[in-house]
Design a protein around this motif. Structure first.
Motif, PDB file in Angstrom:
ATOM      1  N   CYS A  89       0.833  -1.205   0.000  1.00 17.54           N
ATOM      2  CA  CYS A  89       0.000   0.000   0.000  1.00 17.54           C
ATOM      3  C   CYS A  89       0.870   1.258   0.000  1.00 17.54           C
ATOM      4  CB  CYS A  89      -0.952  -0.007   1.186  1.00 17.54           C
ATOM      5  SG  CYS A  89      -0.103  -0.026   2.781  1.00 17.54           S
ATOM      6  N   ASP A 132       0.474   1.174   9.752  1.00 18.80           N
ATOM      7  CA  ASP A 132      -0.386   2.322  10.062  1.00 18.80           C
ATOM      8  C   ASP A 132      -0.672   3.144   8.808  1.00 18.80           C
ATOM      9  OD1 ASP A 132      -0.499   1.605  12.708  1.00 18.80           O
ATOM     10  OD2 ASP A 132       1.120   2.957  13.325  1.00 18.80           O
ATOM     11  N   CYS A 171      -1.095   1.993   5.855  1.00 23.17           N
ATOM     12  CA  CYS A 171      -2.113   1.272   5.082  1.00 23.17           C
ATOM     13  C   CYS A 171      -3.520   1.503   5.637  1.00 23.17           C
ATOM     14  CB  CYS A 171      -1.811  -0.228   5.061  1.00 23.17           C
ATOM     15  SG  CYS A 171      -0.256  -0.598   4.199  1.00 23.17           S
ATOM     16  N   ARG A 172      -3.615   1.929   6.879  1.00 23.08           N
ATOM     17  CA  ARG A 172      -4.925   2.167   7.490  1.00 23.08           C
ATOM     18  C   ARG A 172      -5.395   3.611   7.315  1.00 23.08           C
ATOM     19  NH1 ARG A 172      -2.845  -1.827  11.038  1.00 23.08           N
ATOM     20  NH2 ARG A 172      -1.787  -0.357  12.429  1.00 23.08           N
ATOM     21  N   ASP A 214      -7.097   6.843   5.803  1.00 23.48           N
ATOM     22  CA  ASP A 214      -8.233   7.051   4.912  1.00 23.48           C
ATOM     23  C   ASP A 214      -7.795   7.762   3.629  1.00 23.48           C
ATOM     24  OD1 ASP A 214     -10.031   5.886   6.668  1.00 23.48           O
ATOM     25  OD2 ASP A 214     -10.509   7.799   7.653  1.00 23.48           O
TER      26      ASP A 214
END
Length: 181
Positions: free
Chosen positions: A6, A49, A51-52, A54
């Motif tokens: 990501c 983190d 990749c999480r 928004d």
């Protein structure tokens, strides 16, 4: 530190846009590349983190903006020294420094009150309020007396030392006359 797909996906999607932003803000492509690398390293340090997030684009631009701000805060203005700023030749003193003998002679010729207030407040750095307290005066009286004493000393320097000023208002030269009579 493992690379998360990501991070690489977001990086490839926004790298050119980030570089353009940094070049625009810094005006220096090499400096922009350095900051771009810093932003990439920060994204790698986020790991999972990142990749999480928004909105990874917004996060990348926020980190880039903060990097620009930090660099500007740390930047020290520099200027090139030219030959006309060279120190005076050895043995030659600045015109203001050459006034010291004339200044002391004229200061000694002032009234005792003028001599005391200039000596204590200007030459020895006594605070105006301390001078006022020591002499039973108000602060405004000390400021007024000091201003008038400075004006009298200024007039004496112009008369007895023939002080001249350059176009910037700085002392350029003087010719001390003989001893004060």
């Amino acid at each position: 530190m493992s690379t998360y797909p990501c991070i690489l996906t977001a990086w490839h999607a926004h790298e050119k846009e980030l570089r353009g932003y940094l070049i625009h803000r810094l005006g220096d492509p090499y400096g922009a590349d350095d900051l771009l690398q810093d932003v990439f390293l920060k994204s790698l340090r986020q790991g999972a983190d990142f990749c999480r997030l928004d909105n990874p684009r917004a996060w990348l631009f926020q980190v880039a903006r903060h990097a620009v701000i930090d660099q500007c805060r740390l930047a020290k203005p520099q200027s090139v020294m030219t030959d006309d700023l060279a120190a005076p030749p050895a043995g030659e003193r600045d015109p203001v420094e050459q006034l010291d003998d004339c200044l002391m002679r004229n200061l000694a010729a002032l009234s005792i009150e003028d001599h005391n207030i200039i000596s204590q407040c200007d030459l020895h750095g006594m605070k105006h309020q301390v001078f006022a307290d020591n002499h039973g005066l108000s602060l405004s009286a000390v400021k007024s007396r000091l201003m008038r004493a400075r004006q009298r000393l200024h007039a004496a320097l112009l008369l007895h030392c023939q002080v001249r000023f350059d176009e910037d208002g700085k002392v350029c030269c003087h010719k001390p006359r003989g001893p004060l009579s």
